[in-house]
Design a protein around this motif. Structure first.
Motif, PDB file in Angstrom:
ATOM      1  N   SER A  17      -3.417  -5.741   2.415  1.00 30.99           N
ATOM      2  CA  SER A  17      -4.618  -5.280   3.121  1.00 30.99           C
ATOM      3  C   SER A  17      -5.882  -5.792   2.445  1.00 30.99           C
ATOM      4  O   SER A  17      -6.879  -6.079   3.114  1.00 30.99           O
ATOM      5  CB  SER A  17      -4.648  -3.749   3.189  1.00 30.99           C
ATOM      6  OG  SER A  17      -3.575  -3.271   3.966  1.00 30.99           O
TER       7      SER A  17
ATOM      8  N   GLN B 126      -3.224   4.287  -0.714  1.00 30.27           N
ATOM      9  CA  GLN B 126      -4.297   3.333  -0.957  1.00 30.27           C
ATOM     10  C   GLN B 126      -3.887   1.982  -0.382  1.00 30.27           C
ATOM     11  O   GLN B 126      -2.693   1.686  -0.272  1.00 30.27           O
ATOM     12  CB  GLN B 126      -4.557   3.188  -2.464  1.00 30.27           C
ATOM     13  CG  GLN B 126      -5.201   4.406  -3.118  1.00 30.27           C
ATOM     14  CD  GLN B 126      -6.686   4.483  -2.807  1.00 30.27           C
ATOM     15  OE1 GLN B 126      -7.466   3.631  -3.188  1.00 30.27           O
ATOM     16  NE2 GLN B 126      -7.078   5.525  -2.089  1.00 30.27           N
ATOM     17  N   PRO B 127      -4.843   1.133   0.005  1.00 30.00           N
ATOM     18  CA  PRO B 127      -4.491  -0.200   0.510  1.00 30.00           C
ATOM     19  C   PRO B 127      -3.790  -1.023  -0.565  1.00 30.00           C
ATOM     20  O   PRO B 127      -4.118  -0.932  -1.750  1.00 30.00           O
ATOM     21  CB  PRO B 127      -5.849  -0.822   0.866  1.00 30.00           C
ATOM     22  CG  PRO B 127      -6.795   0.323   0.964  1.00 30.00           C
ATOM     23  CD  PRO B 127      -6.291   1.370   0.030  1.00 30.00           C
ATOM     24  N   GLY B 128      -2.817  -1.826  -0.146  1.00 25.00           N
ATOM     25  CA  GLY B 128      -2.133  -2.732  -1.062  1.00 25.00           C
ATOM     26  C   GLY B 128      -2.726  -4.129  -1.005  1.00 25.00           C
ATOM     27  O   GLY B 128      -3.735  -4.373  -0.337  1.00 25.00           O
TER      28      GLY B 128
ATOM     29  N   GLY C 107       0.825  -1.200   0.000  1.00 24.86           N
ATOM     30  CA  GLY C 107       0.000   0.000   0.000  1.00 24.86           C
ATOM     31  C   GLY C 107       0.860   1.252   0.000  1.00 24.86           C
ATOM     32  O   GLY C 107       2.062   1.205   0.264  1.00 24.86           O
TER      33      GLY C 107
ATOM     34  N   TYR D 260      -3.496   0.502   7.780  1.00 24.15           N
ATOM     35  CA  TYR D 260      -4.400  -0.467   7.166  1.00 24.15           C
ATOM     36  C   TYR D 260      -4.233  -1.819   7.856  1.00 24.15           C
ATOM     37  O   TYR D 260      -3.107  -2.252   8.109  1.00 24.15           O
ATOM     38  CB  TYR D 260      -4.090  -0.651   5.675  1.00 24.15           C
ATOM     39  CG  TYR D 260      -4.307   0.578   4.829  1.00 24.15           C
ATOM     40  CD1 TYR D 260      -5.585   1.067   4.604  1.00 24.15           C
ATOM     41  CD2 TYR D 260      -3.237   1.246   4.248  1.00 24.15           C
ATOM     42  CE1 TYR D 260      -5.798   2.193   3.830  1.00 24.15           C
ATOM     43  CE2 TYR D 260      -3.428   2.369   3.464  1.00 24.15           C
ATOM     44  CZ  TYR D 260      -4.712   2.840   3.255  1.00 24.15           C
ATOM     45  OH  TYR D 260      -4.911   3.958   2.493  1.00 24.15           O
TER      46      TYR D 260
ATOM     47  N   SER E 108      -3.913  -5.818   8.141  1.00 24.85           N
ATOM     48  CA  SER E 108      -3.375  -6.798   7.181  1.00 24.85           C
ATOM     49  C   SER E 108      -3.167  -8.146   7.862  1.00 24.85           C
ATOM     50  O   SER E 108      -2.062  -8.682   7.877  1.00 24.85           O
ATOM     51  CB  SER E 108      -2.053  -6.297   6.580  1.00 24.85           C
ATOM     52  OG  SER E 108      -1.101  -6.062   7.603  1.00 24.85           O
TER      53      SER E 108
END
Length: 512
Positions: free
Chosen positions: A296, A291-293, A285, A339, A341
């Motif tokens: 996540s 932004q979430p990767g 991310g 985020y 994960s």
């Protein structure tokens, strides 16, 4: 005339309410302030065309639009509808008596129709928390937002529907979803099933153990042995998501606009399989506007890395911290986002560059030096976070051609769920530990005691197979999961023996 209307911005997986102030006065010009990006600035052209194509007027006066708080960066095209309704209200073309009770979001097409937005669920949750009564957004996102109770969600196709609603010509009907009923009705809808896998009984057993304890796993075998097929079916035997997990997962996918077919709550565990050319940022991310990767997007599900040694070393190394902490924090000069994960890592690899290892029948061979260089692409610290290593061999023809189906995922899942229930009871007083793979040194000493025979077996294995020191804790964790599957309070020597078989890559000749 001044009108205040409300939208929302998403940072991380949380939303922030944005107050949009629209003031129309004498003069000319269109002025947009409040730190908008280019997509927000371009909204004036879309709004003007949409209003004219639906029988409304774009005021030829001085229009000032302020987005507060002004120090937060606003991005994307989802504010088009917010601005358009604000302009219509400020110019007296629609009634705005109770407009302060609404959150309004949506991207406009030139004909006035609406396109879906990202982050509808976090926006709806925040709207409810802050006391808003209604949420108007594109129809494609309506089911997603309607998950939130005590908030009237109106899905619309065109801006004229919104105008008719405020003018009380054709009031909108709220979208109503029974979240719990929909959630429980879809829990057992599985896309893949272990019943489709021919042979590979030992590998299925290994996957069941991994699912029971939440263990990361690596599959080592030649091409065509079934590694990818098995990995894709792992989510089907994981325990069904709780309602809380489903909400968490849906929020993350909502932020990046990846809710499939714009359905409501996600009831299945995610399975992500990024290509080996993926970048560090795409995996964990980040970006200019984070932004979430992939890790996540795999939260509460499975991240599958096919052909692990083909991934860049730097990409694999950035996973080490999220694997331990179950979250990833991305810091920028002005803000920090976190985020979640918490995922199961499933990796696969060939045993050598040619794909075959010690196979005299193979037309392709690799030298010992080439094999060692290939295997050394996986660092020790990353391998240290993978509990189970298993070799996958090709399925013989007689099993491939057999018509008898194997055990279904539903049956395996029942056993896994029972094992997870035992772990929930065991770790109820432990903070941030929910299943066996998360145990630390203190928990291992408390919950993984071996009898004399089990200790003797483990000692012999460590010496004879030349297992590394890091294998000791992993074997105990896996043995605890095997015992849980058999509902045994004590780890038996047979459980230790099976766990030892799942440490292939620690043996001499693999990674040194």
């Amino acid at each position: 005339m001044l009108v205040k209307i409300y939208g929302s911005a998403v940072f991380g997986v949380e939303a922030t309410t944005i107050t949009v102030e629209v003031n129309i006065d004498k003069g000319i010009g269109y002025h947009l302030v409040g730190l908008p990006d280019n997509a927000v600035k371009e909204s004036s052209f879309r709004i003007a065309a949409a209003l004219q194509n639906n029988g409304f007027k774009f005021p030829g006066k001085k229009i000032i639009i302020n987005m507060a708080p002004a120090d937060l960066r606003k991005e994307g095209s989802a504010y088009d509808l917010t601005f358009a309704i604000g302009i219509l209200a400020a110019s007296g073309q629609i009634k705005a008596n109770n407009i302060s009770e609404y959150i309004i979001m949506g991207e406009l097409s030139l004909d006035g129709s609406l396109k879906p937005i990202k982050g509808a669920l976090p926006i709806a949750i925040k709207a409810k928390q802050e006391g808003f009564k209604h949420f108007i957004l594109p129809k494609q996102n309506a089911k997603e937002a309607a998950i939130v109770s005590e908030l009237s969600v109106f899905g619309v196709d065109n801006i004229s529907e919104v105008c008719n609603h405020f003018n009380k010509k054709y009031p909108l009907e709220p979208v109503i979803i029974n979240t719990r009923q929909e959630f429980y009705n879809n829990l057992n809808q599985l896309e893949f099933d272990f019943a489709d896998v021919k042979g590979q009984e030992s590998i299925k057993r290994c996957m069941e153990v991994a699912a029971a304890g939440g263990h990361n796993i690596i599959l080592v075998g030649p091409p065509g042995a079934g590694k990818t097929m098995l990995a894709k079916r792992l989510p089907s035997i994981l325990p069904p998501m709780t309602l809380h997990e489903a909400l968490e997962t849906t929020k993350i996918h909502s932020v990046v606009g990846k809710i499939q077919n714009h359905n409501g709550l996600m009831t299945y565990r995610p399975f992500r399989s990024p290509h080996h050319t993926i970048s560090d940022v795409a995996l964990v991310g980040g970006g200019a506007y984070p932004q979430p990767g992939e890790i996540s997007l795999s939260h509460n599900g499975v991240l599958f890395l096919d052909e692990l040694p083909e991934f860049k070393r730097s990409v694999l190394e950035v996973m080490r911290q999220p694997l331990e902490d179950r979250e990833v924090t991305i810091s920028r000069a002005r803000f920090t986002v976190t985020y979640p994960s918490s995922f199961m890592l499933v990796a696969s690899m060939n045993p050598s560059p040619s794909g075959y290892f010690n196979d005299p029948d193979s037309p392709l061979t690799s030298s010992p030096t080439e094999i060692q260089r290939y295997l050394n692409k996986i660092s020790g610290p990353l391998l240290d976070r993978i509990d189970i290593h298993i070799e996958v061999t090709p399925v013989p023809f007689d099993k491939l051609s057999a018509k008898r189906k194997g055990e279904s995922s539903i049956e395996i899942r029942k056993r896994v769920a029972k094992a997870r229930e035992l772990q929930t009871i065991r770790f109820k007083e432990e903070e941030n530990i929910h299943y066996n793979a998360q145990m630390g040194t203190r928990q291992l000493a408390k919950f993984c005691e071996l009898d004399t025979e089990g200790l003797s077996l483990l000692k012999k294995a460590m010496e004879k197979l030349q297992l590394s020191a890091r294998a000791y804790d992993r074997i105990l964790k896996v043995a605890r999961s095997i015992a849980d599957l058999e509902e045994s309070s004590q780890i038996q020597p047979s459980h230790v023996g099976e766990a030892i078989q799942y440490r292939s890559l620690d043996r001499e000749g693999w990674l040194g």
